[in-house]
Scaffold this motif. Structure first.
Motif, PDB file in Angstrom:
ATOM      1  N   VAL A  77      77.668  55.143  64.998  1.00 42.66           N
ATOM      2  CA  VAL A  77      76.497  54.294  65.276  1.00 42.66           C
ATOM      3  C   VAL A  77      76.867  52.822  65.152  1.00 42.66           C
ATOM      4  CG1 VAL A  77      74.157  53.683  64.500  1.00 42.66           C
ATOM      5  CG2 VAL A  77      74.843  56.088  64.625  1.00 42.66           C
ATOM      6  N   ASP A  78      77.657  52.473  64.138  1.00 38.09           N
ATOM      7  CA  ASP A  78      78.140  51.090  64.013  1.00 38.09           C
ATOM      8  C   ASP A  78      78.897  50.678  65.269  1.00 38.09           C
ATOM      9  OD1 ASP A  78      77.337  50.278  61.347  1.00 38.09           O
ATOM     10  OD2 ASP A  78      78.853  51.653  60.572  1.00 38.09           O
ATOM     11  N   ASP A  79      79.771  51.574  65.755  1.00 33.58           N
ATOM     12  CA  ASP A  79      80.567  51.264  66.950  1.00 33.58           C
ATOM     13  C   ASP A  79      79.667  50.970  68.150  1.00 33.58           C
ATOM     14  OD1 ASP A  79      82.802  51.757  65.404  1.00 33.58           O
ATOM     15  OD2 ASP A  79      83.125  53.766  66.222  1.00 33.58           O
ATOM     16  N   ILE A  80      78.665  51.807  68.350  1.00 30.43           N
ATOM     17  CA  ILE A  80      77.735  51.615  69.478  1.00 30.43           C
ATOM     18  C   ILE A  80      76.975  50.303  69.324  1.00 30.43           C
ATOM     19  CG2 ILE A  80      75.649  52.529  70.583  1.00 30.43           C
ATOM     20  CD1 ILE A  80      76.805  55.366  69.846  1.00 30.43           C
ATOM     21  N   LEU A  81      76.486  50.045  68.114  1.00 30.05           N
ATOM     22  CA  LEU A  81      75.750  48.795  67.870  1.00 30.05           C
ATOM     23  C   LEU A  81      76.653  47.582  68.060  1.00 30.05           C
ATOM     24  CD1 LEU A  81      73.616  49.809  64.759  1.00 30.05           C
ATOM     25  CD2 LEU A  81      72.797  49.385  67.090  1.00 30.05           C
ATOM     26  N   HIS A  82      77.903  47.666  67.610  1.00 31.01           N
ATOM     27  CA  HIS A  82      78.825  46.538  67.780  1.00 31.01           C
ATOM     28  C   HIS A  82      79.063  46.239  69.257  1.00 31.01           C
ATOM     29  CE1 HIS A  82      80.431  47.241  63.493  1.00 31.01           C
ATOM     30  NE2 HIS A  82      79.636  46.186  63.502  1.00 31.01           N
ATOM     31  N   ILE A  83      79.180  47.268  70.066  1.00 27.70           N
ATOM     32  CA  ILE A  83      79.393  47.046  71.504  1.00 27.70           C
ATOM     33  C   ILE A  83      78.142  46.425  72.136  1.00 27.70           C
ATOM     34  CG2 ILE A  83      79.736  48.189  73.732  1.00 27.70           C
ATOM     35  CD1 ILE A  83      81.526  50.226  72.144  1.00 27.70           C
ATOM     36  N   LEU A  84      76.981  47.005  71.875  1.00 29.88           N
ATOM     37  CA  LEU A  84      75.742  46.505  72.493  1.00 29.88           C
ATOM     38  C   LEU A  84      75.384  45.101  72.019  1.00 29.88           C
ATOM     39  CD1 LEU A  84      73.559  49.756  72.373  1.00 29.88           C
ATOM     40  CD2 LEU A  84      74.744  48.775  74.352  1.00 29.88           C
ATOM     41  N   ILE A  85      75.391  44.907  70.714  1.00 30.97           N
ATOM     42  CA  ILE A  85      75.028  43.591  70.163  1.00 30.97           C
ATOM     43  C   ILE A  85      76.111  42.565  70.485  1.00 30.97           C
ATOM     44  CG2 ILE A  85      74.597  42.307  68.026  1.00 30.97           C
ATOM     45  CD1 ILE A  85      73.321  44.951  66.951  1.00 30.97           C
ATOM     46  N   GLY A  86      77.375  42.980  70.411  1.00 29.81           N
ATOM     47  CA  GLY A  86      78.474  42.067  70.720  1.00 29.81           C
ATOM     48  C   GLY A  86      78.401  41.552  72.146  1.00 29.81           C
ATOM     49  N   LEU A  87      78.195  42.461  73.108  1.00 28.52           N
ATOM     50  CA  LEU A  87      78.064  42.038  74.507  1.00 28.52           C
ATOM     51  C   LEU A  87      76.874  41.100  74.688  1.00 28.52           C
ATOM     52  CD1 LEU A  87      78.886  45.338  76.426  1.00 28.52           C
ATOM     53  CD2 LEU A  87      80.251  43.238  76.373  1.00 28.52           C
ATOM     54  N   ALA A  88      75.743  41.450  74.069  1.00 25.99           N
ATOM     55  CA  ALA A  88      74.549  40.605  74.191  1.00 25.99           C
ATOM     56  C   ALA A  88      74.804  39.208  73.631  1.00 25.99           C
ATOM     57  CB  ALA A  88      73.361  41.259  73.480  1.00 25.99           C
ATOM     58  N   LEU A  89      75.430  39.129  72.469  1.00 21.52           N
ATOM     59  CA  LEU A  89      75.684  37.818  71.853  1.00 21.52           C
ATOM     60  C   LEU A  89      76.679  36.986  72.650  1.00 21.52           C
ATOM     61  CD1 LEU A  89      75.751  38.717  68.058  1.00 21.52           C
ATOM     62  CD2 LEU A  89      74.025  37.372  69.266  1.00 21.52           C
ATOM     63  N   VAL A  90      77.712  37.623  73.205  1.00 22.10           N
ATOM     64  CA  VAL A  90      78.671  36.880  74.032  1.00 22.10           C
ATOM     65  C   VAL A  90      77.969  36.337  75.274  1.00 22.10           C
ATOM     66  CG1 VAL A  90      80.716  37.126  75.497  1.00 22.10           C
ATOM     67  CG2 VAL A  90      80.727  38.061  73.182  1.00 22.10           C
ATOM     68  N   ILE A  91      77.129  37.150  75.890  1.00 22.11           N
ATOM     69  CA  ILE A  91      76.394  36.700  77.085  1.00 22.11           C
ATOM     70  C   ILE A  91      75.429  35.572  76.731  1.00 22.11           C
ATOM     71  CG2 ILE A  91      74.657  37.405  78.785  1.00 22.11           C
ATOM     72  CD1 ILE A  91      76.123  40.184  78.774  1.00 22.11           C
ATOM     73  N   ILE A  92      74.666  35.747  75.659  1.00 20.77           N
ATOM     74  CA  ILE A  92      73.693  34.721  75.244  1.00 20.77           C
ATOM     75  C   ILE A  92      74.406  33.426  74.861  1.00 20.77           C
ATOM     76  CG2 ILE A  92      72.032  34.109  73.425  1.00 20.77           C
ATOM     77  CD1 ILE A  92      71.230  37.148  73.479  1.00 20.77           C
ATOM     78  N   GLY A  93      75.462  33.536  74.052  1.00 14.34           N
ATOM     79  CA  GLY A  93      76.212  32.347  73.644  1.00 14.34           C
ATOM     80  C   GLY A  93      76.881  31.672  74.821  1.00 14.34           C
ATOM     81  N   GLY A  94      77.485  32.472  75.701  1.00 15.77           N
ATOM     82  CA  GLY A  94      78.128  31.918  76.892  1.00 15.77           C
ATOM     83  C   GLY A  94      77.131  31.227  77.805  1.00 15.77           C
ATOM     84  N   TYR A  95      75.970  31.847  77.980  1.00 13.93           N
ATOM     85  CA  TYR A  95      74.915  31.243  78.801  1.00 13.93           C
ATOM     86  C   TYR A  95      74.481  29.902  78.204  1.00 13.93           C
ATOM     87  CZ  TYR A  95      70.405  30.398  80.973  1.00 13.93           C
ATOM     88  OH  TYR A  95      69.357  29.818  81.633  1.00 13.93           O
TER      89      TYR A  95
END
Length: 105
Positions: A77-95
């Motif tokens: 579950v940590d792995d799944i959350l890290h992928i989903l939240i990590g992608l979201a944060l990179v996109i939000i921060g990059g934007y």
């Protein structure tokens, strides 16, 4: 997540209850709040993108048995959350960073 990790017994949680992992979340959560309170958009965007990359690294480290796996004791579950939240944060921060650069032009 960090405080909840100390309150919920590890055997009843879907995510890691390891103390170092909980402390990590408390420290970075506190840093994140301080950065948000600073109202410095560029810093907030950098933090989001950077923390997103850290989340993605944690998913990769869990899969490849890289540090700090032996201390953080991630679950699937940590792995799944890290992928989903990590992608979201990179996109939000990059934007946020790109939006700021475009305003300068």
């Amino acid at each position: 997540m960090g405080v909840a990790g100390f309150l919920i017994p590890a055997r009843q949680s879907l995510t890691s209850g390891a103390a170092p992992y909980n402390v990590f979340h408390i420290v970075f959560g506190t840093i994140g709040l301080i950065i948000v309170w600073s109202r410095r958009e560029r810093l907030i965007s950098f933090f989001n993108a950077g923390f997103g990359l850290i989340d993605l690294y944690q998913a990769l480290a869990s899969y490849l048995d890289l540090p700090p796996k032996e201390y953080f004791l991630w679950t699937r579950v940590d792995d799944i959350l890290h992928i989903l939240i990590g992608l979201a944060l990179v996109i939000i921060g990059g934007y946020g960073l790109l939006k700021r650069e475009r305003r300068k032009l």
